[in-house]
Design a protein around this motif. Structure first.
Motif, mmCIF file in Angstrom:
data_model
loop_
_atom_site.group_PDB
_atom_site.id
_atom_site.type_symbol
_atom_site.label_atom_id
_atom_site.label_comp_id
_atom_site.label_asym_id
_atom_site.label_seq_id
_atom_site.Cartn_x
_atom_site.Cartn_y
_atom_site.Cartn_z
ATOM 1 N N VAL A 27 0.861 -1.185 0.000
ATOM 2 C CA VAL A 27 0.000 0.000 0.000
ATOM 3 C C VAL A 27 0.900 1.239 0.000
ATOM 4 C CG1 VAL A 27 -1.768 1.278 1.259
ATOM 5 C CG2 VAL A 27 -1.833 -1.230 1.200
ATOM 6 N N ILE A 28 0.714 2.048 -1.027
ATOM 7 C CA ILE A 28 1.599 3.205 -1.216
ATOM 8 C C ILE A 28 0.826 4.494 -0.967
ATOM 9 C CG2 ILE A 28 3.079 4.437 -2.851
ATOM 10 C CD1 ILE A 28 4.045 1.549 -2.126
ATOM 11 N N GLY A 29 1.260 5.238 0.017
ATOM 12 C CA GLY A 29 0.688 6.560 0.252
ATOM 13 C C GLY A 29 1.263 7.553 -0.736
ATOM 14 N N ILE A 30 0.411 8.402 -1.272
ATOM 15 C CA ILE A 30 0.918 9.500 -2.109
ATOM 16 C C ILE A 30 0.554 10.793 -1.397
ATOM 17 C CG2 ILE A 30 0.857 10.610 -4.372
ATOM 18 C CD1 ILE A 30 0.015 7.864 -5.499
ATOM 19 N N CYS A 31 1.558 11.414 -0.861
ATOM 20 C CA CYS A 31 1.356 12.630 -0.068
ATOM 21 C C CYS A 31 1.162 13.782 -1.049
ATOM 22 C CB CYS A 31 2.579 12.844 0.825
ATOM 23 S SG CYS A 31 2.503 14.357 1.742
ATOM 24 N N ASN A 32 -0.118 14.033 -1.348
ATOM 25 C CA ASN A 32 -0.463 15.005 -2.399
ATOM 26 C C ASN A 32 -0.587 16.396 -1.792
ATOM 27 O OD1 ASN A 32 -1.403 16.465 -4.497
ATOM 28 N ND2 ASN A 32 -3.116 15.120 -5.000
ATOM 29 N N THR A 33 0.334 17.261 -2.154
ATOM 30 C CA THR A 33 0.357 18.613 -1.580
ATOM 31 C C THR A 33 -0.218 19.638 -2.543
ATOM 32 O OG1 THR A 33 2.616 18.723 -2.359
ATOM 33 C CG2 THR A 33 2.301 18.171 -0.031
ATOM 34 N N TYR A 34 -1.107 19.159 -3.433
ATOM 35 C CA TYR A 34 -1.794 20.072 -4.362
ATOM 36 C C TYR A 34 -2.415 21.220 -3.574
ATOM 37 C CZ TYR A 34 -5.640 21.998 -7.011
ATOM 38 O OH TYR A 34 -6.509 22.871 -7.607
ATOM 39 N N SER A 35 -2.248 22.418 -4.081
ATOM 40 C CA SER A 35 -2.852 23.595 -3.440
ATOM 41 C C SER A 35 -2.886 24.717 -4.456
ATOM 42 C CB SER A 35 -2.010 24.013 -2.232
ATOM 43 O OG SER A 35 -2.284 25.346 -1.874
ATOM 44 N N GLU A 36 -3.970 25.448 -4.464
ATOM 45 C CA GLU A 36 -4.023 26.618 -5.353
ATOM 46 C C GLU A 36 -3.338 27.817 -4.710
ATOM 47 O OE1 GLU A 36 -8.171 26.963 -6.341
ATOM 48 O OE2 GLU A 36 -7.813 25.956 -8.246
ATOM 49 N N VAL A 37 -3.249 27.794 -3.380
ATOM 50 C CA VAL A 37 -2.567 28.907 -2.697
ATOM 51 C C VAL A 37 -1.052 28.714 -2.806
ATOM 52 C CG1 VAL A 37 -2.326 30.176 -0.535
ATOM 53 C CG2 VAL A 37 -4.514 29.123 -1.112
ATOM 54 N N ASN A 38 -0.603 27.477 -2.656
ATOM 55 C CA ASN A 38 0.800 27.173 -2.942
ATOM 56 C C ASN A 38 0.904 26.977 -4.452
ATOM 57 O OD1 ASN A 38 3.371 26.242 -3.224
ATOM 58 N ND2 ASN A 38 3.110 24.448 -1.917
ATOM 59 N N ARG A 39 1.033 28.084 -5.156
ATOM 60 C CA ARG A 39 0.978 28.089 -6.628
ATOM 61 C C ARG A 39 1.959 27.093 -7.249
ATOM 62 N NH1 ARG A 39 3.275 28.856 -11.003
ATOM 63 N NH2 ARG A 39 5.150 28.776 -9.729
ATOM 64 N N CYS A 40 3.105 26.917 -6.590
ATOM 65 C CA CYS A 40 4.122 26.016 -7.138
ATOM 66 C C CYS A 40 3.657 24.560 -7.134
ATOM 67 C CB CYS A 40 5.417 26.162 -6.357
ATOM 68 S SG CYS A 40 6.111 27.813 -6.457
ATOM 69 N N HIS A 41 2.551 24.271 -6.463
ATOM 70 C CA HIS A 41 2.013 22.904 -6.435
ATOM 71 C C HIS A 41 0.643 22.824 -7.108
ATOM 72 C CE1 HIS A 41 4.648 21.232 -2.955
ATOM 73 N NE2 HIS A 41 5.243 22.261 -3.524
ATOM 74 N N SER A 42 0.245 23.878 -7.807
ATOM 75 C CA SER A 42 -1.136 23.922 -8.326
ATOM 76 C C SER A 42 -1.319 23.063 -9.580
ATOM 77 C CB SER A 42 -1.539 25.365 -8.609
ATOM 78 O OG SER A 42 -0.695 25.900 -9.610
ATOM 79 N N HIS A 43 -0.224 22.523 -10.099
ATOM 80 C CA HIS A 43 -0.299 21.777 -11.365
ATOM 81 C C HIS A 43 -0.016 20.284 -11.175
ATOM 82 C CE1 HIS A 43 3.868 22.382 -10.436
ATOM 83 N NE2 HIS A 43 4.235 21.557 -11.391
ATOM 84 N N VAL A 44 0.049 19.804 -9.940
ATOM 85 C CA VAL A 44 0.594 18.458 -9.723
ATOM 86 C C VAL A 44 -0.400 17.316 -9.951
ATOM 87 C CG1 VAL A 44 2.340 19.316 -8.102
ATOM 88 C CG2 VAL A 44 0.172 18.440 -7.205
ATOM 89 N N GLN A 45 -1.688 17.631 -10.120
ATOM 90 C CA GLN A 45 -2.677 16.538 -10.180
ATOM 91 C C GLN A 45 -2.401 15.500 -11.276
ATOM 92 O OE1 GLN A 45 -3.887 16.292 -7.490
ATOM 93 N NE2 GLN A 45 -5.793 17.393 -7.084
ATOM 94 N N PRO A 46 -2.080 15.933 -12.512
ATOM 95 C CA PRO A 46 -1.791 14.898 -13.540
ATOM 96 C C PRO A 46 -0.585 14.040 -13.159
ATOM 97 C CG PRO A 46 -2.093 17.058 -14.549
ATOM 98 C CD PRO A 46 -2.044 17.288 -13.068
ATOM 99 N N MET A 47 0.348 14.609 -12.435
ATOM 100 C CA MET A 47 1.531 13.838 -12.020
ATOM 101 C C MET A 47 1.150 12.816 -10.952
ATOM 102 S SD MET A 47 4.191 16.982 -11.903
ATOM 103 C CE MET A 47 3.932 18.294 -13.094
#
Ligand code: FES
Length: 571
Positions: free
Chosen positions: A36-56
């Protein structure tokens, strides 16, 4: 695979109720026998540098499934440089705690950590070190280059450069607005060798990220392939039970420091690598940075100390190509998240001669030594950091000047442009009480602005000294991280207006030229500041427990790696 169980005082019931909720997620019981693999998803629109990570994240999940694992996303807090007050560094340890606890508390066998913006990857590596379950760091990647009027733009070196020119009257209102629109042109984190790119590159060098992970731009398809590979690799790591403590060894950390020196990377990396090391029980002293800097040539011609940016570095082969060039200097037998050694990872890499202007040969480097220097002296008994190659006016590397003292960030902001301020190009500007405890959180204010009246006279660099940090994208004659800091009685807080300060870069010495007796007298007269701000909650905890810059600014109760996780699982 053994899993830790929530205790209701009835192990059978505990398993029964968990089965119901695993089924509720849409899986069969058999599925949960797989890793079981956790994916620590830090997607955030406020943290703009992470706002594009969903496809990844989707691609990582595909990779996990392809390798026979079960991917489960979970969130943690996510902080970005631009929209977090007063400074992200105040919250790095909070991210580290959140991430460590979630890795440890949840029934996952391994984890992929989605980093990117400056403090996220360091916090996640600290967390991975402490939780010590198999882990891989994956970042959202750097932005593409910006461009204005035929000139390449880089966030945020050019944010600072053009703002200074605007204040000096060299750039018009219209131009600065047009430049602003091009400074951050695509998804991704800052695209010079600032803190985000530096930590990603260090993570790759120490084996916690797949080869190519640091420099591949956020926008190219290759990043999706890397994401998928990351998903496959974490399953393999779990199956082989290769943990962060197996990868982030003392020798691997040395590789990361050598990489830091060869790219002239962010001064912030010194703090983060120290914090990560302490989590692993590795005692990394600041002297070690100097030793490794002395024996590591500066090879990567990247901004802010050089000319090119991450997109160009990617085209030149990125970190794997640079590591290949550095091969004779590295500890090659260290195991990495590929399951192979660093030697095996770079075995087939060839450095393309076309890009020799970006990655210089070991025998013809940009500079013979690395990009970071640790200074000591009576002004910084426990050390201070400087990036000599990012200095504009080299004369300031050997310099004596009169101190102009600001006793806080507020004082600096109020007086820096006062026409009556007694300051000239040879003055040494000192900023006090901006350290880990004093500010709190050690903000990135160390690139003290050149007073407007001097900018208009053509001055672009001055010697500046503080107990805070500066952005990895910043530049100039800036001495940072002075320890101990002013707020706890460090000598930087005892400097008075008019004292003479001496920087001797050749000897690595930073002194205030007053007698020992006078310094002792001032120490005895020191009254610790009484803080009336940040008097509750997490910032209060931070102020009470943060360590000094030379110790990594972690919390005093987090540096030990041993007790917490081992106790938790002994039910
Ligand atoms: Fe996130 Fe620069 S703002 S890396």
């Amino acid at each position: 695979m053994k899993r830790e169980s929530t205790s209701y005082g009835d192990a059978g019931f505990s398993e029964f109720i968990k089965m119901a909720f695993r089924r509720n997620l849409g899986y069969d019981e058999e599925d949960f026998k797989k890793p079981v693999i956790g994916i620590c998803n830090t997607y955030s629109e406020v943290n703009r540098c992470h706002s594009h990570v969903q496809p990844m994240v989707a691609a990582i999940k595909q990779g996990v499934l392809m390798a026979g694992g079960i991917p489960l996303e979970f969130p943690t807090i996510s902080i970005g440089e631009m929209f977090t007050s007063p400074t992200t560094m105040l919250y790095r340890n909070l991210v580290a705690m959140d991430t460590e606890e979630m890795i440890s508390a949840q029934p996952i066998d391994g984890v992929v950590l989605i980093g990117g913006c400056d403090k996220m990857a360091p916090a996640q590596l600290m967390a991975a070190a402490s939780a010590d379950k198999p882990a891989i760091l994956f970042t959202g990647g750097p932005m593409e280059n910006g461009e204005y009027n035929g000139q390449t733009l880089g966030a945020c070196s050019d944010c600072r450069f053009y703002w200074q020119e605007y204040k000096a009257g060299e750039v018009s209102e219209e131009e600065i607005n047009n430049i602003n629109a091009q400074l951050a042109p695509t998804a991704g984190h800052c695209m010079v060798m600032g803190s985000a790119s530096t930590i990603a590159s260090c993570a790759e060098a120490m084996g916690m990220m797949l080869p190519g992970g640091a420099a591949t731009p956020a926008t190219v398809n290759e990043r999706l392939r890397l994401a998928k590979e990351t998903g496959k690799s974490i399953v393999e790591l779990v199956e082989k039970n290769i943990k962060p403590s197996d990868i982030m060894t003392e020798k691997a950390i040395e590789n990361a420091i050598r990489l830091l020196m060869a790219v002239g990377g962010s001064s912030n990396a010194v703090i983060h690598l120290t914090a990560i090391s302490k989590r692993l029980g590795i005692n990394l002293e600041l002297d070690r940075f100097n030793e490794l800097s002395d024996s590591t040539p500066f090879l990567a011609n990247l901004r802010p100390a050089g000319e090119y940016q991450m997109q160009d570095f990617y085209n030149a082969g990125g970190v794997p190509a640079l590591l290949k060039e550095m091969e004779p200097l590295l500890n090659l037998e260290e195991v990495t998240v590929t399951g192979n050694t660093l030697r095996e990872n770079i075995e087939d890499i060839v450095v393309n001669p076309v890009y020799r202007n970006i990655i210089k040969p070991l025998d013809n480097p940009l500079y013979p030594e690395g990009g970071i220097r640790v200074l000591f002296g009576n002004l910084a008994p426990n050390g201070a950091i400087m990036k000599p190659k990012a200095v504009i006016e080299k004369r300031l590397l050997q310099h004596k000047g009169r101190a102009v003292v600001f006793n806080s960030l507020e004082d600096m902001e109020n007086r820096i442009n006062d026409p009556e301020l007694e300051v000239d190009k040879d003055s040494v500007m000192i900023l006090q009480n901006a350290g880990p405890v004093g500010a709190p959180g050690m903000p990135e204010a160390g690139m003290i602005p050149i007073p407007d009246k001097l900018l208009k006279q053509g001055v672009r660099d001055m010697l500046r000294i503080s107990d805070c940090r500066m952005s990895g994208t910043a530049f100039g004659s800036v001495v940072l991280h002075v320890a101990p800091e002013a707020a706890i009685g460090g000598p930087i807080g005892l400097i008075k207006e008019g004292d003479i300060i001496e920087l001797n870069m050749e000897k690595g010495v930073l002194d205030v030229l007053i007698s020992e007796e006078e310094l002792e007298k001032r120490k005895l007269d020191f009254n610790p500041p009484v803080f009336t701000d940040y008097d509750r909650g997490y910032p209060k905890l931070y102020r009470e427990h943060v360590l000094q810059a030379d110790e990594g600014c972690d919390f005093d109760f987090l540096t030990s790696n041993k007790s917490q996780t081992s106790m938790r699982f002994t039910h």
